[in-house]
Every structure is written in structure tokens, then in C-alpha cells.
Design a protein around this motif. Structure first.
Motif, mmCIF file in Angstrom:
data_model
loop_
_atom_site.group_PDB
_atom_site.id
_atom_site.type_symbol
_atom_site.label_atom_id
_atom_site.label_comp_id
_atom_site.label_asym_id
_atom_site.label_seq_id
_atom_site.Cartn_x
_atom_site.Cartn_y
_atom_site.Cartn_z
ATOM 1 N N ASP A 232 -94.457 96.839 18.714
ATOM 2 C CA ASP A 232 -95.606 97.304 17.949
ATOM 3 C C ASP A 232 -96.930 96.933 18.597
ATOM 4 O O ASP A 232 -97.966 97.502 18.257
ATOM 5 C CB ASP A 232 -95.534 96.748 16.528
ATOM 6 C CG ASP A 232 -94.354 97.323 15.756
ATOM 7 O OD1 ASP A 232 -93.949 98.457 16.065
ATOM 8 O OD2 ASP A 232 -93.830 96.640 14.863
ATOM 9 N N SER A 325 -93.140 92.717 5.195
ATOM 10 C CA SER A 325 -93.497 92.848 6.610
ATOM 11 C C SER A 325 -94.971 92.532 6.846
ATOM 12 O O SER A 325 -95.823 92.776 5.990
ATOM 13 C CB SER A 325 -93.196 94.270 7.113
ATOM 14 O OG SER A 325 -93.907 95.242 6.366
ATOM 15 N N TYR A 329 -94.674 99.283 7.401
ATOM 16 C CA TYR A 329 -93.995 100.185 8.328
ATOM 17 C C TYR A 329 -94.475 101.619 8.095
ATOM 18 O O TYR A 329 -94.815 102.011 6.982
ATOM 19 C CB TYR A 329 -92.489 100.110 8.142
ATOM 20 C CG TYR A 329 -91.879 98.880 8.757
ATOM 21 C CD1 TYR A 329 -91.622 98.825 10.121
ATOM 22 C CD2 TYR A 329 -91.578 97.767 7.989
ATOM 23 C CE1 TYR A 329 -91.079 97.700 10.703
ATOM 24 C CE2 TYR A 329 -91.037 96.625 8.561
ATOM 25 C CZ TYR A 329 -90.788 96.600 9.914
ATOM 26 O OH TYR A 329 -90.264 95.479 10.482
ATOM 27 N N GLY A 338 -87.643 101.135 11.850
ATOM 28 C CA GLY A 338 -89.023 101.065 11.390
ATOM 29 C C GLY A 338 -89.966 100.576 12.464
ATOM 30 O O GLY A 338 -89.617 99.741 13.292
ATOM 31 N N ARG A 339 -91.187 101.108 12.448
ATOM 32 C CA ARG A 339 -92.236 100.658 13.353
ATOM 33 C C ARG A 339 -93.540 100.607 12.576
ATOM 34 O O ARG A 339 -93.736 101.331 11.615
ATOM 35 C CB ARG A 339 -92.378 101.588 14.559
ATOM 36 C CG ARG A 339 -91.128 101.663 15.424
ATOM 37 C CD ARG A 339 -91.405 102.463 16.699
ATOM 38 N NE ARG A 339 -90.241 102.516 17.539
ATOM 39 C CZ ARG A 339 -89.428 103.564 17.653
ATOM 40 N NH1 ARG A 339 -89.678 104.644 16.935
ATOM 41 N NH2 ARG A 339 -88.386 103.547 18.437
ATOM 42 N N ARG A 340 -94.427 99.747 13.040
ATOM 43 C CA ARG A 340 -95.736 99.615 12.409
ATOM 44 C C ARG A 340 -96.785 100.234 13.327
ATOM 45 O O ARG A 340 -96.865 99.888 14.505
ATOM 46 C CB ARG A 340 -96.044 98.137 12.169
ATOM 47 C CG ARG A 340 -95.119 97.471 11.159
ATOM 48 C CD ARG A 340 -95.190 95.972 11.243
ATOM 49 N NE ARG A 340 -94.614 95.487 12.499
ATOM 50 C CZ ARG A 340 -94.566 94.202 12.860
ATOM 51 N NH1 ARG A 340 -95.056 93.277 12.061
ATOM 52 N NH2 ARG A 340 -94.029 93.850 14.008
#
Length: 464
Positions: A232, A325, A329, A338-340
Motif C-alpha cells: 500500500d 484496519s 480498504y 483487500g488494498r488501501r
């Protein structure tokens, strides 16, 4: 003072050229949907068979639930159903001559989703995190785990390369149960002007906490197994050596740092099912077998602590899993990775899952983020409570037992992170499709929204 006003997409969504492309894509998405409907109408004599496609997907999800939530014969039947249901639908389509209709409809629907996501993306292209140029450190100290990521430190010669760039390297002696926090604090006392880690996310979080405490820049070397934080940040996880370029030609980011009961985290603090599983000492050597052995008791509520969680605005009762988190996300679908998009929003992301049986499992498979068993929101703080004396928590993959209530907070802009000037960048994550918004965009329909006292900031952070 808040006020309600009517506006159109053109008034808030950037240059007219970008808006025009977004509107064209939205219209193309609706056209593709029309094509999918037309393909289905072409098979109007076989409505029942076409409907079996959706039923098959639901049965597959239900079978997967039985395979995970039960043991013995029920698990075997569930696994068979999860496999045979979609295969049976494909065979039925082929035998009935509807395979061409199904392929065309599926292709049109896939194209519609792609166009819709592209349209929504163009309404607000993701803002990159602000960077500033910085001078090279003079007394950088890098803490390296020689066994992390299957031995990437040795495989890529990271010690020698870092020392050639003027950094001091501390290799963790894993036989002596080293304390990364104590080593980082000692390095600060000896005059370090940068702290870095070549290792997993758990070690990175501990050392990052020391760097934030002393206002020093922090550096990530992608030598871990997964390195979600590095991903990220936009670093190249396949090339740990490229991370070292931050020592000679770096820029600095200001990112947020999560905190769970006084312990820093850079990615997630997980409660419930996953947190219980990672407590098992057999998990690291046999992840799949350990998870399958424990899941039945955890999913049906016969084992594990009953949880509740409070955010700034909501209370979540008896979730099976809660994921908190460091920044939300981009997509909250637990069935996908999942990615931010950003690490500097100043908010925690919260994903809570409650699946009560096969029906809800099927709903989750069909609806994804919109399923009733999935709750997603953002908050500045999250308080997790239980009647048990301790709550299992997985903090950046590390298994902990913490006394309730467990309080998760976020420290906005607490961490200075030095990264290479040239780096791949975080991969774009397509947003979830809001078809109401796509229709509104395609036909330039007015919309209502609430303006806040800080509209500029909200416009930057909001997709709408």
C-alpha cells in the motif's frame, strides 16, 4: 451549519472532459446490461434453466459453508455440493443448447461491470499521498530478520547492499527471542536518524512505533512474506533491493499509525474467527489443516469468545469476525484481496462479518459487499468487548491475548515513511459498483447530498 442542496455531477466532479468520459462509460455500461438482458430474452423458452445459474452459485456457497462449519460426513457433502453445483449448471447449459446465451450474457455483464467501475473511477481519480524530498540519512539503522520471507535477506544480499549505502544493519538472532522494540530504542539512543525493517508486518509495526515516538523517519524493506504495508506504500514486493534506494534517493510520506491497547499496527487488528485460529501453535506449520479443524466450532458459536464492538456511531452485536484496519480498504468484500488506496485519511476501517448459516453464506457469495451479513464503516475508534477474561487478537498477523475492553484508535500522520522516489505505486482497486449512481451519471440526473462545514476536504476524501 449543514445545509441541503441540489446539484448535478458536473458541479462537483472535476473537469468537463473527465466527466464526459465518465458519462460515456456509464451509458456504455447500461448498453451492455441491455445486451445481457437481450441475450437472456433470446432464451425465454428456458427461463427455468437460466435461473438455475444463480441457484447453482447459491448452492455452491451453501456447500462451502457446510464444508467449513461442519465435520465428517456433512463436510464431505458440503465439499461435493460446492464442486458439483457449478459443474452441473455448466453441463445443463451445454445439453440444453443455452451455453451460447449464457456466454454472451456473462460477457455483456462483465463488460458492464468494467465500464461502470471505470466511469466511477473517473469521477474522482485517487489522490496520491503527498510526498516531500528529503536528504539522505547519515546514521540509518536497519533491523533485518534473516528468516523472513523464506530467507530473502540472504537471498538478495540485503545486508551487504545496505551497508554499502552507509546503513548499519542489526540482524535478529531468532534463537534468543530478540526484542525489536528494545533494539530500535537502543539504536535511537546511539544516534540513529532513521529506523528501518526488513521483515514481516508485525516487526515493522513495532519498530514503526518507536520511530513515531521519536519523530524519526521509518523505512520498509520488502523482505517479508506478504508485506501488505509495503504494497500500500507502493513498493515493489518482488524486488527487496529496490527498497534500499530510499537511503540514497528517497521521498517522505506522512501516514497514519494504528494503535490497539497501546501496541502499534500498520495493517490490521483482527478479532474473532481468524484471531482464534492464529493462536494455535500448529497454525504456522499447517495453516489449512489447523483452520479446517477449528472453523466448525468457531463458526457455529460453540467455541471462542462472544464479541461486541462499538464504533463512533454504531454497535455491532455478536460478529463472528471483526477486522479493524489502519485506514479503510478500497473494497470490503472478504472473498477478495483487500488494498488501501490511502494511508493518511485519519480513520480506521471496520469490516464485521456475521454469517448465521448456509442461506447467509449464499447471500454473501451473490451480493458481496452488499450482503446483510457484512458491515463496513469507518471510525476514529473501535472498542471490542467480551465477557471472557482475555480476547484473542491478531495484530499484523501476530497472535496476542488482550484483556477487554480492547480499544483501537488511530494516530493521524504519526509516522514519517521514507520510500524510493521511483517505485511501482499501489495497484488500483476498482470501486464497488453503485448502479443507482451509474444511472444518475448516464442521464445527468440531479442528486441531493449534505454539505459539511469543510466541503473542500470532504470532496477530496469522498467518492460522491
Amino acid at each position: 451549519m449543514n445545509e441541503t442542496r441540489t446539484t448535478r455531477e458536473t458541479e462537483t466532479q472535476g473537469p468537463e472532459t473527465g466527466l464526459g468520459a465518465a458519462r460515456a462509460l456509464a451509458r456504455l455500461a447500461l448498453l451492455c446490461i441491455a445486451g445481457a438482458v437481450a441475450a437472456v430474452v433470446a432464451g425465454t423458452g428456458h427461463w427455468f434453466i437460466l435461473l438455475l445459474g444463480l441457484v447453482g452459485l447459491g448452492l455452491a456457497a451453501a456447500g462451502l459453508w457446510w464444508a467449513l462449519a461442519h465435520r465428517g460426513f456433512a463436510r464431505l457433502l458440503g465439499a461435493l455440493l460446492a464442486i458439483t453445483a457449478p459443474v452441473g449448471v455448466l453441463v445443463l447449459y451445454a445439453v440444453s443448447g443455452l451455453w451460447l446465451v449464457a456466454v454472451i450474457a456473462l460477457a455483456a455483464w462483465t463488460a458492464a461491470l468494467g465500464c461502470a467501475r471505470s466511469a466511477l473511477r473517473r469521477l474522482r481519480k485517487p489522490h496520491g499521498m503527498h510526498t516531500r524530498t528529503v536528504r539522505a540519512p547519515r546514521r540509518a539503522v536497519l533491523i533485518m530478520n534473516p528468516k523472513s520471507g523464506g530467507g530473502k535477506v540472504g537471498q538478495h544480499g540485503l545486508v551487504e547492499r545496505a551497508e554499502a549505502l552507509g546503513a548499519r544493519v542489526i540482524l535478529l538472532d531468532l534463537d534468543t527471542d530478540p526484542d525489536p522494540v528494545a533494539l530500535a530504542r537502543q539504536a535511537v539512543a546511539e544516534g540513529a536518524d532513521l529506523l528501518g525493517v526488513a521483515g514481516g508486518d508485525g516487526t515493522q509495526a513495532l519498530v514503526a512505533g518507536v520511530a513515531a515516538q521519536h519523530g524519526l523517519p521509518f523505512m520498509v524493506v520488502t523482505a517479508g512474506t506478504r508485506n501488505h504495508f509495503a504494497m500500500d506504500l507502493g513498493l515493489d514486493r518482488d524486488d527487496p533491493v529496490s527498497s534500499l534506494e530510499a537511503l540514497s534517493d528517497g521521498v517522505e510520506l506522512r501516514v497514519d499509525l494504528g494503535d490497539v491497547s497501546g501496541r502499534p499496527f500498520v495493517n490490521t487488528a483482527s478479532f474473532g474467527t481468524y484471531a482464534h485460529i492464529v493462536q494455535n501453535p500448529d497454525y504456522r506449520d499447517a495453516k489449512a489443516a489447523t483452520a479446517l479443524d477449528q472453523l466448525p466450532d468457531l463458526l457455529v458459536g460453540e467455541a471462542g469468545a462472544a464479541l461486541s464492538a462499538r464504533t463512533d456511531e454504531e454497535r455491532l452485536e455478536a460478529p463472528q469476525a471483526v477486522l479493524v484496519s489502519n485506514n479503510p480498504y478500497a473494497r470490503a468484500d472478504p472473498l477478495t484481496g483487500g488494498r488501501r488506496e490511502r494511508l493518511d485519511t485519519g480513520e480506521l476501517g471496520v469490516i464485521a462479518v456475521r454469517v448465521g448459516g448456509a442461506v447467509q453464506a449464499a447471500e454473501l457469495a451473490l451480493l458481496g459487499e452488499r450482503a446483510s451479513g457484512l458491515t463496513t464503516l469507518t471510525s476514529r475508534s473501535v472498542i471490542v468487548e467480551s465477557d471472557e477474561e482475555t480476547i484473542p487478537v491478531a495484530v499484523d498477523g501476530e497472535a496476542l491475548l488482550l484483556p477487554p475492553p480492547v480499544v483501537c484508535t488511530i494516530r493521524p500522520g504519526a509516522l514519517r515513511v521514507r520510500v524510493p522516489r521511483e517505485r511501482p505505486g499501489a495497484p488500483y482497486v476498482a470501486p464497488a459498483v453503485d448502479w443507482y449512481r451509474v444511472i444518475r451519471l448516464a442521464f445527468d440526473l440531479p442528486r441531493h447530498h449534505r454539505a459539511t462545514p469543510t466541503p473542500d476536504k470532504d470532496q477530496e476524501q469522498s467518492d460522491d
